[in-house]
Write an enzyme that holds these catalytic residues in place. Structure first.
Site, PDB file in Angstrom:
ATOM      1  N   SER A 346     -38.666  35.219  72.746  1.00  0.00           N
ATOM      2  CA  SER A 346     -38.586  33.721  72.374  1.00  0.00           C
ATOM      3  C   SER A 346     -37.467  33.173  73.390  1.00  0.00           C
ATOM      4  CB  SER A 346     -37.955  33.465  70.683  1.00  0.00           C
ATOM      5  OG  SER A 346     -38.119  32.318  70.438  1.00  0.00           O
ATOM      6  N   ASP A 403     -49.551  33.617  67.845  1.00  0.00           N
ATOM      7  CA  ASP A 403     -48.272  33.086  68.025  1.00  0.00           C
ATOM      8  C   ASP A 403     -48.019  31.805  68.589  1.00  0.00           C
ATOM      9  OD1 ASP A 403     -45.737  32.598  68.174  1.00  0.00           O
ATOM     10  OD2 ASP A 403     -45.164  34.174  69.451  1.00  0.00           O
ATOM     11  N   HIS A 470     -44.696  35.513  65.222  1.00  0.00           N
ATOM     12  CA  HIS A 470     -43.457  35.384  66.287  1.00  0.00           C
ATOM     13  C   HIS A 470     -42.543  36.695  66.310  1.00  0.00           C
ATOM     14  CE1 HIS A 470     -41.463  33.425  69.498  1.00  0.00           C
ATOM     15  NE2 HIS A 470     -40.478  33.200  68.694  1.00  0.00           N
TER      16      HIS A 470
END
Length: 543
Positions: A346, A403, A470
């Site tokens: 991320s 995602d 995610h």
């Protein structure tokens, strides 16, 4: 003679036991030949008349036919009205296996598919994955002279689809380095001057590595002081500088020999504080170098660059810290075969690209630099992507097709569609290049993509929410089961389901959550710790 008489007295009992084990008229139940051979052997040893009589009696008893066993009557399971209404023959067969307590409701028409999922072999494998208290890993093969190929020297050509077993093992291993960063931060999120100057304990997933440096990222924005006064216990949520990762180096000689080099790892966690979330939304592209007004200059997201370059009150910037530590390690291990691997999830994936760009030119002779990123957003424009490539930084982006974070910021367009437009339409390509240099949101991805898909997992719901798609553990689960884009989830996947169930239980199919609940009750009844207490930790050492 006394011993022979004693044996004769127990013959009826022995006969009953043997008769109970005999099957009808099978020739295996008639030991007449064996008895005769035994009689001859005994006669040679003792010619006594009494012995012959007893052996003769024994032979008669053993040759008696056993009464046939009554036929076995199958026990039909008792079905309730709801089960009787289902017209699936496979369901009734599985009920005979006593699996009704974990049968998913409301799936008419899927009898064949569910029967395959609920076969005894399948259930045994599921139970093993649920009950494993330590992660199970694919074989750690000797990489030898091919380590550069696995490190991206050829952009992982021929290794991704189908996914090479050695590469799968390395990708998951680097993902677990990120999990260690998450655990270390959440164990002690507060950042103080005293804390910065003390050693932070990180439970590494691989005991052949040693942490050498803690890394901090600082936001250029801040919240009013009254926020901390209102919620003093949550001050770490609004602190400007936060522990974001670490640098580690391989110190084990056997692991160095296996990998073919000494590996330096830089691991970076994802977003965790309020100010980091605020930086994520500062999505305008800004030049990497102040004062540069070149038309094709490299630009990156404002918030990412802020966290990378901003100096804290008690700590230098992330850029300065990582460059100093890499230079120190390069000098320490000068003359050895080295590699630098940067891994992040991320926000950490975005910072990993900035770190890779910075250290790729921090010394005269920099070893091969590779980035393994999970669920990373777009970071910069096409000029930035070209800059990364020109500096010979290799990037492998692990992307979940479900995602949404991997499609932002910038224009919501598929990378494949954009590339086809650039390659096949000269007029459109010129327009896109103009937009790249002038639009404030003209982002572009970097490197090679390994695409997985939540829908390919037999354990996760196909409509899993954004958080699950995610989630880092979900990513590692999908990589562990990925074989090829045209193949199903591999049946011999190694990774435990404990952590996936604990973090994404609402997104796991009811079939497996029900099975997990039944196993949890069984574990507790057996006096062993419950499932929630024995989740595998990234700090567990590789075996």
């Amino acid at each position: 003679m006394a011993q022979v008489a004693q044996m004769t007295s127990i013959l009826p009992t022995h006969n009953l036991k043997r008769a109970g084990l005999r099957c009808g008229q099978s020739h295996l139940s008639r030991p007449s030949k064996w008895a005769s051979v035994r009689a001859v052997h005994v006669q040679e040893r003792s010619a006594g008349t009494t012995t012959k009589i007893h052996l003769s009696n024994l032979n008669k008893l053993l040759n008696k036919e056993a009464a046939p066993r009554p036929p076995m009557v199958p026990i039909e399971p008792v079905l309730n009205n709801e089960q009787q209404s289902d017209s699936g023959r496979g369901r009734r067969l599985l009920d005979g296996l006593n699996l009704s307590h974990i049968w998913p409701d409301g799936i008419p028409g899927r009898a064949a598919e569910v029967a395959a999922e609920m076969s005894p072999r399948r259930l045994t494998r599921i139970q093993q994955m649920l009950l494993k208290q330590q992660p199970e890993y694919s074989p750690r093969n000797h990489l030898g002279k091919r380590w550069r190929e696995y490190h991206g020297s050829r952009d992982w050509e021929g290794l991704l689809d189908p996914l090479d077993e050695n590469l799968r093992r390395e990708v998951i291993r680097y993902g677990e380095f990120i999990q260690a960063a998450y655990h270390a931060f959440h164990a002690d999120p507060a950042t103080t001057e005293a804390g910065i100057n003390t050693w932070r304990d990180v439970g590494l997933p691989d005991n052949s590595y040693q942490v050498t440096k803690s890394l901090y990222a600082t936001s250029s924005i801040g919240l009013p002081k009254w926020v901390d006064d209102v919620a003093p216990d949550l001050g770490w949520m609004t602190q400007r500088s936060s522990w974001v990762g670490y640098v580690a180096v391989c110190e084990d000689e056997r692991e160095i020999a296996r990998m073919g080099r000494r590996d330096i790892v830089i691991s970076l966690r994802g977003t965790a504080t309020c100010l980091e979330w605020a930086e994520n939304f500062r999505a305008l592209l800004v030049p990497m170098q102040e004062g540069s007004d070149s038309e094709d200059q490299a630009k990156v997201e404002c918030g990412f660059l802020s966290l990378f370059q901003t100096q804290g009150e008690h700590t230098p910037s992330l850029a300065e810290t990582v460059v100093q530590e890499v230079r120190r390690l390069l000098e320490m291990y000068k003359g050895e075969t080295l590699s630098i691997t940067i891994t992040g999830h991320s926000l950490g994936a975005a910072l990993a690209l900035l770190v890779a760009d910075e250290i790729s030119t921090c010394a005269a002779e920099v070893p091969p630099v590779a980035v393994f990123s999970f669920g990373g957003p777009r970071v910069g424009n096409r000029a930035f992507a070209n800059k990364i490539k020109a500096n010979n930084v290799k990037v492998l982006r692990i992307v979940n097709n479900q995602d949404v974070i991997t499609r932002v910021p910038g224009i919501f367009m598929s990378e494949e569609v954009e590339q086809n437009l650039r390659d096949n339409a000269s007029q459109v390509s010129g327009v896109l290049e103009f937009l790249d240099n002038n639009l404030p949101l003209a982002y572009s991805h970097v490197g090679t993509e390994l695409k997985v898909d939540t829908k390919m997992s037999p354990y996760l719901k196909p409509d899993a929410d954004v958080a699950c798609c995610h989630d880092l553990e979900a990513y590692l689960h999908l990589v562990d089961g990925f074989m090829a884009s045209n193949c199903p989830f591999r049946a011999n996947a190694k990774r435990s389901l404990f952590k996936l169930l604990s973090e994404q239980g609402s997104n796991v199919k009811k079939l497996y959550t029900s099975k997990a609940k039944s196993l949890t009750l069984k574990i507790e009844n057996d006096g062993v710790v419950s499932m929630s207490r024995c989740l595998p930790s990234p700090s567990l050492q590789h075996k």
